[in-house]
Design a protein around this motif. Structure first.
Motif, PDB file in Angstrom:
ATOM      1  N   ARG A  74       0.792  -1.292   0.264  1.00  0.00           N
ATOM      2  CA  ARG A  74      -0.609   0.005   0.325  1.00  0.00           C
ATOM      3  C   ARG A  74       0.433   1.320   0.034  1.00  0.00           C
ATOM      4  N   ARG A  75       0.428   2.175  -0.831  1.00  0.00           N
ATOM      5  CA  ARG A  75       1.161   3.381  -0.677  1.00  0.00           C
ATOM      6  C   ARG A  75       1.295   4.149   0.726  1.00  0.00           C
ATOM      7  N   THR A  76      -0.075   4.271   1.131  1.00  0.00           N
ATOM      8  CA  THR A  76       0.192   5.088   2.776  1.00  0.00           C
ATOM      9  C   THR A  76       0.797   3.992   3.110  1.00  0.00           C
ATOM     10  N   PHE A  77       1.919   3.403   3.174  1.00  0.00           N
ATOM     11  CA  PHE A  77       2.129   2.513   4.808  1.00  0.00           C
ATOM     12  C   PHE A  77       2.679   3.471   5.412  1.00  0.00           C
ATOM     13  N   SER A  78       2.686   4.160   5.719  1.00  0.00           N
ATOM     14  CA  SER A  78       3.391   5.658   6.586  1.00  0.00           C
ATOM     15  C   SER A  78       1.961   5.077   7.827  1.00  0.00           C
ATOM     16  N   SER A  79       1.018   5.381   7.027  1.00  0.00           N
ATOM     17  CA  SER A  79      -0.584   5.582   7.036  1.00  0.00           C
ATOM     18  C   SER A  79      -0.616   4.136   8.779  1.00  0.00           C
ATOM     19  N   TYR A  80       0.273   3.725   8.359  1.00  0.00           N
ATOM     20  CA  TYR A  80      -0.426   2.562   9.471  1.00  0.00           C
ATOM     21  C   TYR A  80       0.693   1.803  10.607  1.00  0.00           C
ATOM     22  N   ALA A  81       0.085   1.224  11.885  1.00  0.00           N
ATOM     23  CA  ALA A  81       1.213   0.637  12.187  1.00  0.00           C
ATOM     24  C   ALA A  81       1.640  -0.649  11.830  1.00  0.00           C
ATOM     25  N   MET A  82       2.626  -1.281  11.969  1.00  0.00           N
ATOM     26  CA  MET A  82       3.355  -2.727  12.077  1.00  0.00           C
ATOM     27  C   MET A  82       3.425  -3.203  13.078  1.00  0.00           C
ATOM     28  N   GLY A  83       4.009  -4.949  12.925  1.00  0.00           N
ATOM     29  CA  GLY A  83       4.151  -5.627  13.496  1.00  0.00           C
ATOM     30  C   GLY A  83       4.808  -6.696  12.987  1.00  0.00           C
ATOM     31  N   TRP A  84       5.553  -7.630  14.656  1.00  0.00           N
ATOM     32  CA  TRP A  84       5.845  -9.459  14.195  1.00  0.00           C
ATOM     33  C   TRP A  84       5.332  -9.750  15.168  1.00  0.00           C
ATOM     34  N   PHE A  85       4.885 -11.045  14.808  1.00  0.00           N
ATOM     35  CA  PHE A  85       4.135 -11.749  16.023  1.00  0.00           C
ATOM     36  C   PHE A  85       4.819 -13.429  14.829  1.00  0.00           C
ATOM     37  N   ARG A  86       5.026 -14.445  16.294  1.00  0.00           N
ATOM     38  CA  ARG A  86       5.128 -15.672  16.167  1.00  0.00           C
ATOM     39  C   ARG A  86       4.709 -16.668  16.933  1.00  0.00           C
ATOM     40  N   GLN A  87       4.599 -17.475  15.505  1.00  0.00           N
ATOM     41  CA  GLN A  87       4.156 -18.837  16.315  1.00  0.00           C
ATOM     42  C   GLN A  87       5.047 -20.252  15.792  1.00  0.00           C
ATOM     43  N   ALA A  88       5.512 -20.730  17.284  1.00  0.00           N
ATOM     44  CA  ALA A  88       6.398 -22.403  17.553  1.00  0.00           C
ATOM     45  C   ALA A  88       4.976 -23.417  17.786  1.00  0.00           C
ATOM     46  N   PRO A  89       5.715 -24.369  16.998  1.00  0.00           N
ATOM     47  CA  PRO A  89       5.056 -25.416  16.830  1.00  0.00           C
ATOM     48  C   PRO A  89       4.136 -25.529  17.989  1.00  0.00           C
ATOM     49  N   GLY A  90       2.757 -26.118  17.719  1.00  0.00           N
ATOM     50  CA  GLY A  90       2.257 -26.579  19.051  1.00  0.00           C
ATOM     51  C   GLY A  90       2.158 -25.350  19.538  1.00  0.00           C
ATOM     52  N   LYS A  91       2.195 -23.717  19.887  1.00  0.00           N
ATOM     53  CA  LYS A  91       1.720 -22.735  20.350  1.00  0.00           C
ATOM     54  C   LYS A  91       1.060 -21.986  19.455  1.00  0.00           C
ATOM     55  N   GLU A  92       0.338 -20.722  20.552  1.00  0.00           N
ATOM     56  CA  GLU A  92      -0.066 -20.062  20.000  1.00  0.00           C
ATOM     57  C   GLU A  92       0.470 -19.059  19.059  1.00  0.00           C
ATOM     58  N   ARG A  93      -0.186 -18.823  18.827  1.00  0.00           N
ATOM     59  CA  ARG A  93       0.777 -16.990  17.715  1.00  0.00           C
ATOM     60  C   ARG A  93       0.749 -15.895  19.041  1.00  0.00           C
ATOM     61  N   GLU A  94       2.408 -16.007  19.397  1.00  0.00           N
ATOM     62  CA  GLU A  94       2.258 -14.599  19.862  1.00  0.00           C
ATOM     63  C   GLU A  94       2.932 -13.068  19.440  1.00  0.00           C
ATOM     64  N   PHE A  95       3.027 -11.945  20.344  1.00  0.00           N
ATOM     65  CA  PHE A  95       3.044 -11.134  20.157  1.00  0.00           C
ATOM     66  C   PHE A  95       4.718 -10.244  20.071  1.00  0.00           C
ATOM     67  N   VAL A  96       5.293 -10.603  19.031  1.00  0.00           N
ATOM     68  CA  VAL A  96       6.694  -9.756  19.247  1.00  0.00           C
ATOM     69  C   VAL A  96       7.221  -8.541  19.533  1.00  0.00           C
ATOM     70  N   ALA A  97       7.118  -7.998  18.542  1.00  0.00           N
ATOM     71  CA  ALA A  97       7.315  -6.012  18.163  1.00  0.00           C
ATOM     72  C   ALA A  97       6.074  -5.662  17.553  1.00  0.00           C
ATOM     73  N   ALA A  98       6.338  -4.476  17.603  1.00  0.00           N
ATOM     74  CA  ALA A  98       5.210  -3.184  16.693  1.00  0.00           C
ATOM     75  C   ALA A  98       6.226  -1.722  16.686  1.00  0.00           C
ATOM     76  N   ILE A  99       5.506  -1.239  15.725  1.00  0.00           N
ATOM     77  CA  ILE A  99       5.981   0.212  15.345  1.00  0.00           C
ATOM     78  C   ILE A  99       5.151   1.151  15.032  1.00  0.00           C
ATOM     79  N   SER A 100       5.201   2.144  15.301  1.00  0.00           N
ATOM     80  CA  SER A 100       4.517   3.101  14.774  1.00  0.00           C
ATOM     81  C   SER A 100       4.502   3.081  13.154  1.00  0.00           C
ATOM     82  N   GLY A 101       3.711   4.065  12.396  1.00  0.00           N
ATOM     83  CA  GLY A 101       3.589   4.854  11.321  1.00  0.00           C
ATOM     84  C   GLY A 101       4.598   5.636  10.741  1.00  0.00           C
ATOM     85  N   SER A 102       4.911   6.259  12.108  1.00  0.00           N
ATOM     86  CA  SER A 102       6.142   7.338  12.393  1.00  0.00           C
ATOM     87  C   SER A 102       7.539   6.694  12.680  1.00  0.00           C
TER      88      SER A 102
END
Length: 122
Positions: free
Chosen positions: A26-54
């Motif tokens: 998306r061109r308006t990328f800077s207006s979106y907050a972004m994040g990373w999650f991870r999921q290990a085998p047999g486990k639920e997906r978990e939050f790792v890190a996030a960053i504001s659009g700016s």
């Protein structure tokens, strides 16, 4: 609509480093907050890190604080996750996520990438 494509995963020895990338369509990328999650085998997906659009605000899970760094390049519509001092417990599929706010991206993101595998050998 936002399409997210991750890259940079792979196999690394414990103590090593990797940098994941997530390219957004998306061109308006800077207006979106972004994040990373991870999921290990047999486990639920978990939050790792996030960053504001700016890029001015960052958030981390306690398990990765100090070792991982999230950053954003709005000119390239790309968010990165630099992972240092990797441990075997960091082995997981890592997913990129996007949403309108950091609260949303940390809790219930509106958009997800397909994931990239990170395997840390001990």
């Amino acid at each position: 609509q936002v399409t997210l494509v991750e890259s940079g995963g792979g196999l690394v020895q414990a103590g090593g480093s990797l940098r994941l990338s997530c390219a957004a369509s998306r061109r308006t990328f800077s207006s979106y907050a972004m994040g990373w999650f991870r999921q290990a085998p047999g486990k639920e997906r978990e939050f790792v890190a996030a960053i504001s659009g700016s890029g001015g605000s960052t958030y981390y899970a306690d398990s990765v604080k100090v070792r991982f760094t999230i950053s954003i390049d709005n000119a390239k519509n790309t968010v990165y996750l630099r992972m240092n001092s990797l441990k075997s417990e960091d082995t997981a599929v890592y997913y990129c996520a996007a949403s309108q706010t950091t609260a949303q991206v940390m809790g219930d993101p509106g958009y997800w990438g397909q994931g990239t595998q990170v395997t840390v050998s001990s």
